[in-house]
Design a protein around this motif. Sequence first.
Motif, PDB file in Angstrom:
ATOM      1  N   GLU A   1     -13.239   7.559 -10.803  1.00  0.00           N
ATOM      2  CA  GLU A   1     -13.176   8.625  -9.807  1.00  0.00           C
ATOM      3  C   GLU A   1     -13.084   9.965 -10.525  1.00  0.00           C
ATOM      4  OE1 GLU A   1     -10.207   8.116  -6.701  1.00  0.00           O
ATOM      5  OE2 GLU A   1      -9.925   6.043  -7.331  1.00  0.00           O
TER       6      GLU A   1
ATOM      7  N   ALA B   1      -4.875   9.160   2.550  1.00  0.00           N
ATOM      8  CA  ALA B   1      -5.543   7.857   2.418  1.00  0.00           C
ATOM      9  C   ALA B   1      -4.547   6.815   1.910  1.00  0.00           C
ATOM     10  CB  ALA B   1      -6.721   7.966   1.455  1.00  0.00           C
ATOM     11  N   ARG B   2      -4.701   5.592   2.390  1.00  0.00           N
ATOM     12  CA  ARG B   2      -3.831   4.497   1.949  1.00  0.00           C
ATOM     13  C   ARG B   2      -4.583   3.657   0.932  1.00  0.00           C
ATOM     14  NH1 ARG B   2       0.976   4.629   3.755  1.00  0.00           N
ATOM     15  NH2 ARG B   2       1.405   2.461   3.278  1.00  0.00           N
ATOM     16  N   VAL B   3      -3.876   3.340  -0.152  1.00  0.00           N
ATOM     17  CA  VAL B   3      -4.458   2.531  -1.230  1.00  0.00           C
ATOM     18  C   VAL B   3      -3.433   1.516  -1.698  1.00  0.00           C
ATOM     19  CG1 VAL B   3      -6.007   4.374  -2.035  1.00  0.00           C
ATOM     20  CG2 VAL B   3      -3.739   4.126  -3.059  1.00  0.00           C
ATOM     21  N   ALA B   4      -3.924   0.501  -2.421  1.00  0.00           N
ATOM     22  CA  ALA B   4      -3.032  -0.500  -2.995  1.00  0.00           C
ATOM     23  C   ALA B   4      -2.126   0.146  -4.036  1.00  0.00           C
ATOM     24  CB  ALA B   4      -3.852  -1.625  -3.634  1.00  0.00           C
TER      25      ALA B   4
ATOM     26  N   GLU C   1       0.844  -1.195   0.000  1.00  0.00           N
ATOM     27  CA  GLU C   1       0.000   0.000   0.000  1.00  0.00           C
ATOM     28  C   GLU C   1       0.874   1.236   0.000  1.00  0.00           C
ATOM     29  OE1 GLU C   1      -2.687  -0.095   3.323  1.00  0.00           O
ATOM     30  OE2 GLU C   1      -4.091  -1.384   2.241  1.00  0.00           O
TER      31      GLU C   1
ATOM     32  N   LEU D   1      -1.772   8.376  -0.479  1.00  0.00           N
ATOM     33  CA  LEU D   1      -2.098   9.404  -1.465  1.00  0.00           C
ATOM     34  C   LEU D   1      -1.832  10.773  -0.856  1.00  0.00           C
ATOM     35  CD1 LEU D   1      -5.443   7.955  -2.886  1.00  0.00           C
ATOM     36  CD2 LEU D   1      -3.131   7.764  -3.849  1.00  0.00           C
TER      37      LEU D   1
ATOM     38  N   ARG E   1      -5.362   4.904  -9.549  1.00  0.00           N
ATOM     39  CA  ARG E   1      -4.781   6.239  -9.292  1.00  0.00           C
ATOM     40  C   ARG E   1      -3.257   6.158  -9.225  1.00  0.00           C
ATOM     41  NH1 ARG E   1      -6.690  11.080  -8.155  1.00  0.00           N
ATOM     42  NH2 ARG E   1      -8.809  10.303  -7.891  1.00  0.00           N
TER      43      ARG E   1
ATOM     44  N   SER F   1      -3.462   0.320  -7.544  1.00  0.00           N
ATOM     45  CA  SER F   1      -4.729   1.009  -7.789  1.00  0.00           C
ATOM     46  C   SER F   1      -4.628   1.842  -9.068  1.00  0.00           C
ATOM     47  CB  SER F   1      -5.096   1.921  -6.615  1.00  0.00           C
ATOM     48  OG  SER F   1      -4.264   3.076  -6.614  1.00  0.00           O
TER      49      SER F   1
END
Length: 190
Positions: A150, A23-26, A16, A19, A31, A29
């Motif tokens: 998004e 926020a934490r994302v894979a 992860e 951003l 984005r 992802s």
Amino acid sequence: MVVLSKIYTKTGDAGETALGNGARVAKHSARVNAYGTVDEANATFGLARLHAEGEMDARLAAIQNDLFDLGADLCRPDMEKDTEADYPPLRMSDAQVARLESEIDAMNAALEPLRSFVLPGGSALAAHLHLCRTVTRRAERLAVELATMEMINPAAVKYLNRLSDWCFVASRIANDDGRADVLWVPGANR
């Protein structure tokens, strides 16, 4: 001002990343793929600059800075909350797109119209600019894909679209104003 005192944080070891809004994302992802490919494009512009001088080098340097702006824009979701942020997020502007259009028009005025498609190559700078063009096109496709999932800044996609056109025209300038372009000959090797 950005201060980077520690380069590795270990916070991404589980796949992860953070951003721009925290926020934490894979890492895989849409984005992250979009802004990661913008970063990759920026690296190709750095390679092109190794073969550029004068005004062309200055234009490429401006583009590299723009691409950092674009990465900052894409890594910051929640555009609708921009007015609520403690500080205004960096967003691409229509003025940046207009600058590219102006540069394209100026460069293109020196060129004869094409009578065939151009193969990537010719001078070292032209070949690198074609690499810039193709990586920029991939970044654009990923940004367009992200926009189906998004909300993103429309100027970001416009910039990428114009930038790939800029690279094409600049590659022709780098090929002796198009005189050294490598032209496609359909079916030449049948």
